[in-house]
Write an enzyme that holds these catalytic residues in place. Structure first.
Site, mmCIF file in Angstrom:
data_model
loop_
_atom_site.group_PDB
_atom_site.id
_atom_site.type_symbol
_atom_site.label_atom_id
_atom_site.label_comp_id
_atom_site.label_asym_id
_atom_site.label_seq_id
_atom_site.Cartn_x
_atom_site.Cartn_y
_atom_site.Cartn_z
ATOM 1 N N HIS A 188 106.963 88.379 18.737
ATOM 2 C CA HIS A 188 106.012 88.959 17.482
ATOM 3 C C HIS A 188 107.108 89.597 16.435
ATOM 4 C CE1 HIS A 188 102.296 89.171 20.561
ATOM 5 N NE2 HIS A 188 102.504 87.912 20.023
ATOM 6 N N ASN A 193 102.030 96.878 36.549
ATOM 7 C CA ASN A 193 101.082 97.735 35.510
ATOM 8 C C ASN A 193 100.369 98.623 36.295
ATOM 9 O OD1 ASN A 193 98.854 98.445 33.671
ATOM 10 N ND2 ASN A 193 99.204 96.548 32.723
HETATM 11 C C1 BV8 Z 1 97.686 83.287 16.206
HETATM 12 C C2 BV8 Z 1 103.001 92.742 16.115
HETATM 13 C C3 BV8 Z 1 97.616 81.327 15.223
HETATM 14 C C4 BV8 Z 1 102.284 93.756 15.026
HETATM 15 C C5 BV8 Z 1 101.119 91.679 17.460
HETATM 16 C C6 BV8 Z 1 92.687 82.819 21.833
HETATM 17 C C7 BV8 Z 1 91.569 83.649 22.373
HETATM 18 C C8 BV8 Z 1 91.085 84.843 21.600
HETATM 19 C C9 BV8 Z 1 91.785 85.435 20.432
HETATM 20 C C10 BV8 Z 1 92.907 84.421 20.009
HETATM 21 C C11 BV8 Z 1 93.191 83.208 20.613
HETATM 22 N N1 BV8 Z 1 94.269 82.749 19.907
HETATM 23 C C12 BV8 Z 1 94.524 83.430 18.981
HETATM 24 C C13 BV8 Z 1 93.569 84.570 18.712
HETATM 25 C C14 BV8 Z 1 93.666 85.534 17.826
HETATM 26 C C15 BV8 Z 1 94.586 86.720 18.142
HETATM 27 C C16 BV8 Z 1 94.411 87.407 19.565
HETATM 28 O O1 BV8 Z 1 94.956 87.127 20.202
HETATM 29 N N2 BV8 Z 1 93.499 88.305 19.393
HETATM 30 C C17 BV8 Z 1 93.011 89.170 20.432
HETATM 31 C C18 BV8 Z 1 93.106 90.682 20.189
HETATM 32 C C19 BV8 Z 1 91.995 88.765 21.255
HETATM 33 N N3 BV8 Z 1 96.104 86.111 18.002
HETATM 34 C C20 BV8 Z 1 96.608 85.888 16.777
HETATM 35 O O2 BV8 Z 1 96.243 86.292 15.920
HETATM 36 C C21 BV8 Z 1 98.277 85.478 16.891
HETATM 37 N N4 BV8 Z 1 98.437 84.551 16.136
HETATM 38 O O3 BV8 Z 1 96.848 83.002 17.055
HETATM 39 O O4 BV8 Z 1 98.047 82.318 15.300
HETATM 40 C C22 BV8 Z 1 96.820 80.971 14.424
HETATM 41 C C23 BV8 Z 1 97.135 81.414 12.995
HETATM 42 C C24 BV8 Z 1 96.609 80.909 12.056
HETATM 43 C C25 BV8 Z 1 95.441 80.173 12.000
HETATM 44 C C26 BV8 Z 1 94.852 79.645 13.287
HETATM 45 C C27 BV8 Z 1 95.762 79.954 14.390
HETATM 46 C C28 BV8 Z 1 99.076 86.555 16.764
HETATM 47 C C29 BV8 Z 1 99.055 87.656 17.590
HETATM 48 C C30 BV8 Z 1 100.266 88.572 17.193
HETATM 49 C C31 BV8 Z 1 99.744 89.823 16.565
HETATM 50 N N5 BV8 Z 1 100.935 90.800 16.625
HETATM 51 N N6 BV8 Z 1 102.206 92.697 17.103
HETATM 52 C C32 BV8 Z 1 102.218 95.169 15.634
HETATM 53 O O5 BV8 Z 1 102.799 95.449 16.551
HETATM 54 O O6 BV8 Z 1 101.527 95.882 14.723
HETATM 55 S S1 BV8 Z 1 99.972 91.912 18.643
HETATM 56 C C33 BV8 Z 1 100.494 93.338 19.565
HETATM 57 O O7 BV8 Z 1 99.197 93.809 20.413
HETATM 58 C C34 BV8 Z 1 101.600 93.349 20.655
HETATM 59 O O8 BV8 Z 1 102.771 92.739 20.081
HETATM 60 C C35 BV8 Z 1 101.015 93.021 21.814
HETATM 61 O O9 BV8 Z 1 100.668 91.613 21.764
HETATM 62 C C36 BV8 Z 1 99.580 93.465 21.570
HETATM 63 C C37 BV8 Z 1 99.182 94.644 22.540
HETATM 64 O O10 BV8 Z 1 99.269 94.287 23.726
HETATM 65 P P1 BV8 Z 1 100.343 95.069 24.907
HETATM 66 O O11 BV8 Z 1 101.697 95.150 24.415
HETATM 67 O O12 BV8 Z 1 99.840 94.492 26.125
HETATM 68 O O13 BV8 Z 1 99.745 96.668 24.856
HETATM 69 P P2 BV8 Z 1 98.560 97.167 25.475
HETATM 70 O O14 BV8 Z 1 98.649 98.504 24.620
HETATM 71 O O15 BV8 Z 1 97.330 96.550 24.910
HETATM 72 O O16 BV8 Z 1 98.760 97.341 26.929
HETATM 73 C C38 BV8 Z 1 99.742 98.208 27.365
HETATM 74 C C39 BV8 Z 1 99.746 97.935 29.038
HETATM 75 O O17 BV8 Z 1 100.699 98.375 29.502
HETATM 76 C C40 BV8 Z 1 98.189 98.217 29.683
HETATM 77 O O18 BV8 Z 1 97.752 97.392 30.439
HETATM 78 C C41 BV8 Z 1 98.753 99.600 30.289
HETATM 79 O O19 BV8 Z 1 98.046 99.643 31.772
HETATM 80 C C42 BV8 Z 1 100.123 99.104 30.796
HETATM 81 N N7 BV8 Z 1 101.072 100.250 30.907
HETATM 82 C C43 BV8 Z 1 100.798 101.557 30.330
HETATM 83 N N8 BV8 Z 1 101.845 102.468 30.646
HETATM 84 C C44 BV8 Z 1 102.676 101.747 31.431
HETATM 85 C C45 BV8 Z 1 102.126 100.138 31.724
HETATM 86 N N9 BV8 Z 1 102.604 99.262 32.149
HETATM 87 C C46 BV8 Z 1 103.955 99.583 32.960
HETATM 88 N N10 BV8 Z 1 104.496 100.802 33.008
HETATM 89 C C47 BV8 Z 1 103.911 101.735 32.309
HETATM 90 N N11 BV8 Z 1 104.616 102.978 32.325
#
Ligand code: BV8
Length: 248
Positions: free
Chosen positions: A126, A221
């Site tokens: 990303h 996790n």
């Molecule tokens: C795209 C950069 C193609 C910016 C980010 C299929 C199904 C559904 C939806 C989609 C699909 N395909 C595409 C989509 C749409 C979308 C998507 O996935 N939406 C989701 C919300 C459903 N995907 C996209 O748009 C992607 N592009 O598909 O392009 C396309 C393009 C054009 C036209 C057609 C197709 C692009 C996605 C990337 C976006 N950019 N980041 C920024 O940072 O602001 S995503 C960003 O959010 C992060 O990079 C990461 O990927 C995500 C956050 O998730 P996590 O990192 O997992 O963080 P989170 O807080 O959610 O979870 C933390 C975890 O850690 C928890 O589980 C917690 O329990 C745990 N934890 C906490 N403490 C600890 C721990 N674990 C261990 N130790 C600890 N101490």
């Protein structure tokens, strides 16, 4: 977050960890949580900036509508990150690159903490908050050297507007990044998924590819995720506590 006692590493995993040649690690915001980096979906609620959920302000649509607001959001996060250091989870993963014949580190994080811990050839799916990219000539620039007097920094080479060199929702991943990760997922013996809620695609499909290619899939996790049921082993704990156990 409930009190989590450190999980037990199975003999099977210790055996596979000792024998593995090709290891793939996928990380998310959770691996940086113990460094003080806010996660996006910790504790059930989603990060909100100025009333907008993060996947709205971090979207291609917002970039088209209000580039200065997008820069403000990433400048705020870069300010938060500037003083933060890698934690024992980053250090353990950096150490693994000397332990395995082939270690592939794939991250969703844009914080650069894996590299700060000494990890090399990190696949940044990303992008990076420390880089900017020109809309016109696509040249990349160090975000720490940018001037924001007009709210939008301009390209030193062509004068075009610069944007954060991160992948926003609705945008394609950097050319080749996903393909390189998917290829390694198809050939790895052991795949670790560390600190991700596994809901953002296509990143979340990488461990699925590894599992269906026969890899032993391990999740680290403190909470269960949609991926947990697919895993051979789920180590419910903080990455900074759990990962060093594997080297013992
Ligand atoms: C795209 C950069 C193609 C910016 C980010 C299929 C199904 C559904 C939806 C989609 C699909 N395909 C595409 C989509 C749409 C979308 C998507 O996935 N939406 C989701 C919300 C459903 N995907 C996209 O748009 C992607 N592009 O598909 O392009 C396309 C393009 C054009 C036209 C057609 C197709 C692009 C996605 C990337 C976006 N950019 N980041 C920024 O940072 O602001 S995503 C960003 O959010 C992060 O990079 C990461 O990927 C995500 C956050 O998730 P996590 O990192 O997992 O963080 P989170 O807080 O959610 O979870 C933390 C975890 O850690 C928890 O589980 C917690 O329990 C745990 N934890 C906490 N403490 C600890 C721990 N674990 C261990 N130790 C600890 N101490």
């Amino acid at each position: 977050m409930p009190l989590i006692d450190t999980p037990v590493i199975s003999e099977e995993l210790r055996e596979r960890f000792a024998q593995a040649n090709n290891v793939l690690v996928l990380t998310g915001a959770g691996v940086s949580a113990e460094s003080g980096v806010p996660t996006f979906r910790g504790g059930g609620n989603t990060t909100v900036w100025k009333g907008m959920p993060f996947d709205v302000i971090s979207s291609a649509g917002m970039l088209a509508r209000d580039l200065p607001a997008v820069w403000e959001w990433f400048n705020y996060r870069r300010g938060l990150l500037a003083a933060l250091k890698p934690n024992p989870a980053h250090d353990a993963i950096a150490h693994w690159q000397t332990q395995f014949k082939n270690l592939t580190l794939v991250t969703q994080n844009i914080d650069g903490l894996h590299q700060a811990a000494g990890s090399r050839n990190v696949i940044e799916l990303h992008g990076s908050i420390w880089r900017a990219r020109c809309f016109e000539c696509s040249s990349r620039h160090d975000a720490r050297e940018l001037k924001f007097d007009t709210g939008v920094p301009v390209c030193f080479d062509c004068g075009g507007n610069l944007r954060p060199d991160v992948v926003l929702f609705g945008e394609m991943l950097p050319a080749g990044a996903f393909e390189a990760a998917a290829m390694k997922a198809q050939t790895c013996d052991l795949c670790f998924v560390i600190g991700t809620s596994a809901v953002v695609y296509p990143a979340a499909s990488i461990p699925e590819i590894a599992r269906s290619a026969g890899a032993y899939l391990v999740e680290v996790n403190p909470e269960l995720t949609p991926l947990s049921e697919l895993c051979d082993e789920v180590l419910m704990g903080k990455a900074g506590d759990v990962l060093p156990l594997l080297d013992q």
